[in-house]
Design an enzyme around this catalytic site. Structure first.
Site, mmCIF file in Angstrom:
data_model
loop_
_atom_site.group_PDB
_atom_site.id
_atom_site.type_symbol
_atom_site.label_atom_id
_atom_site.label_comp_id
_atom_site.label_asym_id
_atom_site.label_seq_id
_atom_site.Cartn_x
_atom_site.Cartn_y
_atom_site.Cartn_z
ATOM 1 N N THR B 177 0.936 -2.576 -1.378
ATOM 2 C CA THR B 177 -0.372 -2.375 -0.745
ATOM 3 C C THR B 177 -1.119 -3.684 -0.509
ATOM 4 O O THR B 177 -1.101 -4.579 -1.333
ATOM 5 C CB THR B 177 -1.230 -1.479 -1.648
ATOM 6 N N GLY B 216 -0.696 -3.004 -9.773
ATOM 7 C CA GLY B 216 -0.721 -2.722 -11.217
ATOM 8 C C GLY B 216 0.119 -3.728 -11.967
ATOM 9 O O GLY B 216 1.274 -3.932 -11.633
ATOM 10 N N GLU B 469 0.695 6.427 -3.976
ATOM 11 C CA GLU B 469 2.084 6.810 -3.712
ATOM 12 C C GLU B 469 2.152 7.952 -2.714
ATOM 13 O O GLU B 469 2.818 8.967 -2.922
ATOM 14 C CB GLU B 469 2.806 7.172 -5.009
#
Lengths: 721, 721
Positions: B177, B216, B469
């Site tokens: 992303t 993350g 997701e």
């Protein structure tokens, strides 16, 4: 994620792209995104003055101007203003900030009119709900309870002489809810037993279930509480009454017999020191009982005058306020989500150079525009509710002061419909606002999940609005019940007077009508006809429920909730139509967008979601229903599309109030966002405090080594012998 | 709050109660509440063995047993187990805890089977989603991406030799992303330019919009990332490919050219160190590119083999997992809310001694029971999805290993329907779970708002499941699109094979049928007929959309989302019916409750919410629709009522997993709650850290004094002269 099926298909065709895109230079030649430009371009097309629209929203010029000045005052005040780093505060830090803000607010309460201060407080509550509720617990609940339940002298003493009304000397909390008793206040089990020998009440918590719970301000702040307790005199239980009970002395130390604790972490409103209280034989003088309605004499004679029901009027204020909060929250979050939707581009729809603005996707419009329309309806509806509520309080004060029995009687009629209206607006709109925040959050994708864009904290802080000061389902069932009973009264020939429910006087005619109110497409375009359709549905639905209601009100709980929601929308729609007719000139530039919003509001928030009921009771014809559900909402969204930046700008909420990096006025979404994130989280700190644990884990010795190699082949040989 | 209209009325009648309640002694004679007794009494009536039901839910004996053992293992492990005080952790403390838990999990990954470890991880993810996702980012995204996009040797090197598969030496993150690109992965703007002179790729972030965002693990943990970047060779853009890019050296220090920062506070998952990354001319060797599908030779020749689409299969795992998470979250929160509903009493319905249990109010049943039924359907449906997904991966591995072209072709068919199924289940069920948590929270009233009852943190942590997701709307639109296209293919004579969508082979017949599938009440009781009705609706709906789909897929975005939801429910219903037929003996004691739940599931989750569509396409007759919407759901709720404690106990989630003070097995709601609150928040601390500010405010001098008396009458006289 890309739609994977697409990708699979596309790649299959391509294998090696026959027309690969040429790029130049050593880095990609792509241009950075420019959301600010997109937003500015649409803003330039707004064809009306924002102030005119803002006055329509707020109900008039004076209120609009006051609000704009207050926005400015709050933005300039270094303690009251918001900052992105506030989203990083721990519970402790948030409580510190809230205490400082309360302190700052007391400076204003001393120098401005009470009405203006209440407006300031209302606005502050949107951006700092914890601070808002901590002041409201004292002013709106403690002081109002004394006003509603105490004599004038009692009110003057506690609120004025002791200055609780200025958050000075005293700070009161509201000891109503118990661990085992929320909605059923009449079931409270704390006792207030009259001791004739000493002329005192003994306040006592008989068991764990009667522990006062959730009491805002009890944990650390409150010096006093109003305590809801069962009045017991000479072994007779007179039901739940109210008493002022001191909790802390002038040194702010807890009094003996008072056990208090912090109820700890909460889903939201972490800035509030909610507490629990247990009373063990706490003695208060008889004159600490609030005795406007119920009196206990020195000899223990109890009098309960007929107007005690009016004591519950003080509970209305909170509900009226929460309905209005829903409008401001709706305005704030539709502004953020729609600015983002205009500035953000995603996927390439038409094969052009640029990606498509989110706001141009029909699905995105269907997700957000109905909420924008609802917010406009909520603005005018909740303004009317506020006006009617103020009128009611003024009439009550006047009636009581002059002992005007007729005025009091009429006021009681108006009170009844105010319970229905405030209950149905509070429950419907706080639910809707909760959904609105969540949908707007999702509409901003991952960026909606960042705290700095404010969705998360607001949703969690907001969520309790659906539960407290009247749990939404309980309130809605109550409103629904009154509607059923009222329709029955009208059928029995008792017409309504001095009531906002007077439209139900037509219930007998409406309920009997065989022909659908909305039969052809053109009918859907006529707001007055749609209003009539809502009236008709309420009437038919209520009439249908009357027989069951006699045997079991509980069994029709779900239907009563639907009735309450319909009542809310009838109220909003009626007000929207009326104000559009009365306040907006035929040629005003705000008329066109408002007319379109009005239609979108009732199609997407009333006709479509309740279509099952409209069909069941034959109020809308099946053919029109298909039109309402399938094609018309999208057409209305397309009509509203060009106005969205203007319509959200018209809320006139400044950046400080919007308090969201991706929702700022200038629309420079990515720069606003990244630069604040960098400022708050210093990129120089490349290692976390837990890095040692983590690095040790990555660099741990092998499993065999950590097992001291004692499971090896060698050891096997040794140990197998 | 009490329904105020009631109180007013009641008090009016009473004035002074003619039959006051006599109470004895100096304190009230009321008994404390006893929720544990109520729950135990209902538990004693459970007529089936919990293990049998649990096996039905989990799909079989072996899986059920493994899960029960894992619950026990987690509960006993001092690092992995939950504690109420965890709800008070600050972001820093939560990250510390998560790091310790990750460390502890690595001990298990080394000694148990990977399948068992994945199950452990799946369960841990429900109680610690931050920890779950941090491990999954490495194992599920980083390692899986290498597996899907890299050669076997590349996978062996990074995952095994370098031990990333054991969270050892390396820890990878997933650089997909970008700040300006979420759902549209193909639009990513990070570049990977091949430098033939040095045989390297230059990874670069051309502008702010291409900053990797939300990554993350990037902020503080990751040593490497897989980077999605545009492959540019000799000025030709080959689209987005994947590269392994080191971020930190073996001393865990950032590498030059890598700028990384913490993206800071988030709505939930505060335990995850999400970060942003900007690359400035970062050089990696050519062999760091993942080249299972796409290869760049030393001379800069690019080959793109035909099977590249299979690289996206690695994305399915997350979706399958999130669908299953939805079941476990549903189980956890319906358990809490229903235990509370049985233990909690409120209002007196029948004039008896005790208040009524919440669970006996029809409205309360209508709010919660449909979610319980949905959770059962989700259990069996997501178990099937997991099984089918594992089968797919096994076939793919086998097909590639043996170069079995036919198997690969069939696998691609199955992959297509797996994209639809996982997309529609992931989106529908994560949305539903989000609503379920919020409704269960509200159903527990104020106590639902306490952090210690776990709703708030879970809702906020959960919320991102609807976005990441595969944003739910994007996924659902994609699934809806495939359904429309598939129906069109079938109409064109191309039947489906090796696909879970084979039921669409009947679409031509179903779509043509004039007669409603459900015409009389009895039809609603027949699960097979209802399944046929769902198939018919999907077929008719899709056929109706085909013409518009040719001109503009976007314009039917909202309808595609509905199709996707219907597909999800078709899948769940089909599975529920089938497993009930195949796995539950005729005389088994679990059959009756399951049959009732099955009906409640499809009436309240399919027929009723989509009734508008069923009517519009003539699949359900209007008369039956009234029955479905008005009376039948309540009847089904009444039938399910006696089983609710047994049905929630059958989820077998232990207290450690439920992690909610009011939801514990023993049902001693009030004692569990108060004692933990007291333990965590020491009542000895009667003053807050901010007390000084607050006390100073209360005891501030008068306004006049603070104004130095310079506005007094005396001063007026002086200054007016």
């Amino acid at each position: 994620m890309a739609p994977m099926a697409d990708l699979i298909k596309r790649n299959k065709k391509l294998d090696i792209d026959p027309n690969p895109k040429k790029v130049e230079g050593t880095t990609s030649s792509t241009e950075p995104p420019s959301p600010a430009k997109d937003i500015a371009a649409e803003r330039a097309n707004t064809k009306w003055g924002l102030k005119e629209m803002h006055e329509f929203l707020e109900g008039g010029e004076a209120k609009s101007t006051e609000i704009l000045r207050l926005y400015q005052s709050i933005e300039r005040d270094p303690t009251l203003q918001t900052r992105p780093e506030h989203f990083d505060l721990t519970q402790k830090e948030e409580r510190q900030l809230v205490a400082e803000r309360i302190n700052q607010m007391t400076k204003y309460i001393e120098i401005e009119s009470y009405a203006k201060f209440r407006r300031r407080l209302q606005l502050m509550t949107v951006i700092d709900p914890s601070m808002g509720i901590r002041i409201l617990v004292n002013l709106g609940l403690f002081v109002n309870c004394i006003k509603g339940n105490g004599t004038q002298k009692q009110y003057d003493f506690w609120a004025k002489k002791k200055e609780a009304g200025h958050l000075k000397q005293l700070y009161g909390c509201f000891g109503m809810t118990e661990l085992g008793h929320g909605s059923n206040v009449a079931g409270c089990e704390t006792t207030a037993i009259f001791d004739e020998a000493t002329d005192e009440f003994i306040i006592d918590t008989p068991h764990i279930g009667a522990t006062k719970w959730w009491i805002g301000g009890a944990a650390h702040s409150a010096t006093h509480t109003v305590c809801y307790a069962r009045l017991i005199v000479k072994d007779i239980d007179y039901g739940v009454k109210t008493f002022v009970v001191p909790l802390r002395d002038s040194q702010h130390n807890l009094l003996p017999g008072i056990a208090v604790g912090d109820i700890g972490a909460k889903m939201g409103r972490q800035g509030v020191d909610n507490g629990w209280i247990q009373f063990t034989e706490v003695r208060i003088p008889r004159f600490f009982m609030l005795q406007r309605w119920c009196k206990v004499s020195r000899q223990g004679n109890v009098t309960l005058p007929p107007l005690e029901q009016l004591s519950y009027i003080s509970l209305l204020e909170g509900r009226v306020g929460m309905a209005a909060d829903s409008y401001r929250i709706g305005a704030r979050y539709t502004t953020i989500a729609l600015r983002y939707a205009v500035g953000r581009r995603q996927f390439n729809r038409d094969g052009g150079e640029e990606e498509t603005q989110l706001v141009n996707y029909p699905l995105h419009q269907r997700r957000l525009f109905p909420y924008l329309a609802l917010t406009y309806a909520a603005a005018v509806g909740t303004d009317r509710l506020e006006v009617e509520h103020n009128q009611l309080l003024a009439n009550l004060d006047k009636g009581l002061a002059t002992n005007d029995k007729l005025l009091l009687k009429n006021t009681i009629n108006a009170t009844k419909s105010m319970f229905v209206d405030s209950g149905s607006l509070k429950s419907t709109l706080t639910w809707d606002a909760s959904d609105l925040i969540a949908e707007c959050r999702q509409a901003c994708g991952g960026h909606g999940y960042s705290s700095y864009n404010s969705f998360g904290k607001t949703w969690s802080d907001w969520s309790v609005q659906t539960t407290w000061e009247g749990d939404n389902n309980v309130l809605a069932m109550s409103a629904g019940k009154t509607i059923i009973k009222t329709v029955q009264q009208v059928l029995n020939g008792r017409k309504l007077k001095d009531s906002s429910l007077e439209f139900l006087n037509d219930a007998p005619t409406l309920a009997k009508a065989k022909k659908a109110v909305i039969r052809i497409r053109e009918h859907v375009d006529d707001p007055d006809r749609v209003l009539k359709a809502v009236s008709a549905l309420i009437a038919k639905f209520a009439v249908d429920l009357i027989p069951v209601s006699h045997t079991s009100m509980d069994s029709i709980g779900p239907q009563r909730v639907i009735l309450s929601k319909l009542r809310c929308h009838h109220y909003l729609l009626e007000t929207f139509i009326q104000r559009l007719n009365d306040q907006v000139k035929a040629k005003s530039p705000i008329r066109e967008p408002l007319e379109k919003l009005l239609r979108l509001y009732y199609v997407s928030n009333i006709l479509s979601p309740f279509i099952g009921e409209f069909l069941r009771f034959g109020v809308v014809s099946p053919k029109t229903a298909i039109y309402i559900n399938a094609t018309y909402p999208q057409q209305l969204c397309t009509e509203v599309r060009p106005f969205v930046i203007g319509l959200t700008d018209s809320f006139e909420q400044p950046d400080n109030f919007i308090h969201s990096l991706i929702g700022k006025y200038n629309g420079d979404i990515y720069n606003n966002y990244l630069s604040a994130v960098k400022t708050i989280n210093n990129p120089l700190k490349t290692k976390a405090p837990y890095s040692e644990t983590f690095e040790a884990m990555l660099n741990r010795p092998s499993l065999e080594e950590r097992q001291r190699f004692e499971r090896s082949k060698e050891v096997e040989e040794i140990l197998s012998k």
